[in-house]
Motif scaffolding. Structure first.
Motif, PDB file in Angstrom:
ATOM      1  N   GLY A 101       0.821  -1.208   0.000  1.00 50.25           N
ATOM      2  CA  GLY A 101       0.000   0.000   0.000  1.00 50.25           C
ATOM      3  C   GLY A 101       0.852   1.255   0.000  1.00 50.25           C
ATOM      4  N   ALA A 102       1.902   1.267   0.826  1.00 45.82           N
ATOM      5  CA  ALA A 102       2.804   2.419   0.872  1.00 45.82           C
ATOM      6  C   ALA A 102       3.493   2.619  -0.473  1.00 45.82           C
ATOM      7  N   LEU A 103       3.952   1.529  -1.055  1.00 49.08           N
ATOM      8  CA  LEU A 103       4.659   1.616  -2.325  1.00 49.08           C
ATOM      9  C   LEU A 103       3.718   2.007  -3.464  1.00 49.08           C
ATOM     10  N   VAL A 159      -0.979   8.307   2.951  1.00 52.64           N
ATOM     11  CA  VAL A 159      -1.172   9.545   2.179  1.00 52.64           C
ATOM     12  C   VAL A 159      -0.606  10.756   2.916  1.00 52.64           C
ATOM     13  N   ARG A 160      -0.931  10.880   4.190  1.00 58.08           N
ATOM     14  CA  ARG A 160      -0.527  12.087   4.923  1.00 58.08           C
ATOM     15  C   ARG A 160       0.989  12.258   4.955  1.00 58.08           C
ATOM     16  N   ALA A 161       1.699  11.186   5.301  1.00 54.99           N
ATOM     17  CA  ALA A 161       3.158  11.295   5.431  1.00 54.99           C
ATOM     18  C   ALA A 161       3.821  11.584   4.086  1.00 54.99           C
ATOM     19  N   LEU A 162       3.409  10.871   3.036  1.00 56.17           N
ATOM     20  CA  LEU A 162       4.042  11.077   1.736  1.00 56.17           C
ATOM     21  C   LEU A 162       3.683  12.441   1.149  1.00 56.17           C
ATOM     22  N   ASP A 163       2.445  12.868   1.332  1.00 53.74           N
ATOM     23  CA  ASP A 163       2.066  14.200   0.848  1.00 53.74           C
ATOM     24  C   ASP A 163       2.829  15.283   1.594  1.00 53.74           C
ATOM     25  N   ALA A 164       3.019  15.094   2.902  1.00 55.58           N
ATOM     26  CA  ALA A 164       3.755  16.074   3.702  1.00 55.58           C
ATOM     27  C   ALA A 164       5.196  16.197   3.206  1.00 55.58           C
ATOM     28  N   PHE A 165       5.801  15.055   2.876  1.00 52.21           N
ATOM     29  CA  PHE A 165       7.174  15.092   2.358  1.00 52.21           C
ATOM     30  C   PHE A 165       7.238  15.879   1.053  1.00 52.21           C
ATOM     31  N   HIS A 166       6.332  15.587   0.141  1.00 52.63           N
ATOM     32  CA  HIS A 166       6.383  16.249  -1.159  1.00 52.63           C
ATOM     33  C   HIS A 166       6.031  17.735  -1.060  1.00 52.63           C
ATOM     34  N   GLU A 207      -7.952   1.533   0.285  1.00 52.10           N
ATOM     35  CA  GLU A 207      -7.838   1.381   1.731  1.00 52.10           C
ATOM     36  C   GLU A 207      -6.405   1.061   2.146  1.00 52.10           C
ATOM     37  N   ALA A 208      -5.695   0.312   1.315  1.00 46.13           N
ATOM     38  CA  ALA A 208      -4.301  -0.029   1.636  1.00 46.13           C
ATOM     39  C   ALA A 208      -3.393   1.185   1.537  1.00 46.13           C
ATOM     40  N   MET A 209      -3.682   2.084   0.592  1.00 43.84           N
ATOM     41  CA  MET A 209      -2.847   3.275   0.403  1.00 43.84           C
ATOM     42  C   MET A 209      -3.152   4.383   1.401  1.00 43.84           C
ATOM     43  N   ALA A 210      -4.405   4.473   1.830  1.00 43.04           N
ATOM     44  CA  ALA A 210      -4.868   5.604   2.639  1.00 43.04           C
ATOM     45  C   ALA A 210      -4.002   5.935   3.859  1.00 43.04           C
ATOM     46  N   PRO A 211      -3.523   4.941   4.620  1.00 45.26           N
ATOM     47  CA  PRO A 211      -2.743   5.288   5.820  1.00 45.26           C
ATOM     48  C   PRO A 211      -1.419   5.996   5.533  1.00 45.26           C
TER      49      PRO A 211
END
Length: 217
Positions: A15-17, A77-84, A71-75
């Motif tokens: 999901g993260a990937l 989103v916040r961290a990766l969006d914050a990085f970008h 649902e697998a990706m949702a957890p």
């Protein structure tokens, strides 16, 4: 592989990937519009297409595991969006350095974890992490620009160091917030000293990438 892997940890990693590949597509497509040449724009567009293809392979696998990809990706989103958001490039060259250095660090992290997985998921992760041709392209473009402007190395070196700092912070936050991933990493590497060695390997690879670009790590 003798130690069983929690299927929930596999789903977390995929999901993260999958979300990382989706954001890579978005970013490359956006960065392509900053390209100073049509050939550069086309090169990034092709790479963006490869990333969305990888995203499709991962979401397909999640479906096979009986998991909704969203649902697998949702957890994550916040961290990766914050990085970008915190590392949005302002120039074409900053975008190239971000993709080569920042994405390279993330790739090393995922590749290390992939080694802890059983097939077919290990093979799938390694497949989607394969270089799309971006590395050689970024190195050529950045080194040529540095050769033409001696002021660039200092500025881009600072940018590269900022990228790795942000990437490491976000990676630690993701692991801290997802117990199953943390257990997979700690269990797979043996103990906390094994995790420390993993981080050392990733940091060493980052240092080498910066040198390849002609920048100070």
């Amino acid at each position: 592989m003798t130690t069983p892997v929690d299927s929930s940890a596999v789903v977390d990693l995929l999901g993260a990937l999958a979300y990382a590949e989706l954001t890579a597509f978005d970013r490359l497509a956006e960065d392509a519009r900053m390209a100073p040449t049509l050939s550069g724009r086309a090169a990034l567009a092709r790479m963006a297409a490869a990333e969305i293809g990888h995203h499709g392979r991962l979401t397909e696998r999640l479906g096979e595991l009986g998991v909704d990809p969203g649902e697998a990706m949702a957890p994550f989103v916040r961290a990766l969006d914050a990085f970008h958001e915190s590392t949005r490039p302002s120039t074409w060259l900053e975008g190239l350095v971000k993709a080569y250095v920042g994405d390279g660090l993330a790739t090393d992290f995922y590749r290390e974890i992939a080694a802890l997985l059983p097939d077919p998921d290990r093979a799938l992760v390694l497949e989607v992490l394969a270089d799309t041709g971006y590395a050689d392209f970024a190195v050529r473009e950045v080194r040529a620009a540095i050769k033409a402007d001696r002021k660039l190395p200092g500025r881009l070196s600072l940018w590269g160091r900022r990228l790795v700092g942000e990437a490491m912070s976000q990676s630690q936050a993701v692991i801290a917030e997802h117990d199953r991933l943390a257990e997979l990493i700690i269990g797979g590497t043996g103990d906390l000293s094994g995790v420390a060695r993993l981080i050392e390997r990733i940091t060493a690879a980052h240092t080498e990438r910066m040198k390849v670009l002609g920048l100070n790590p």
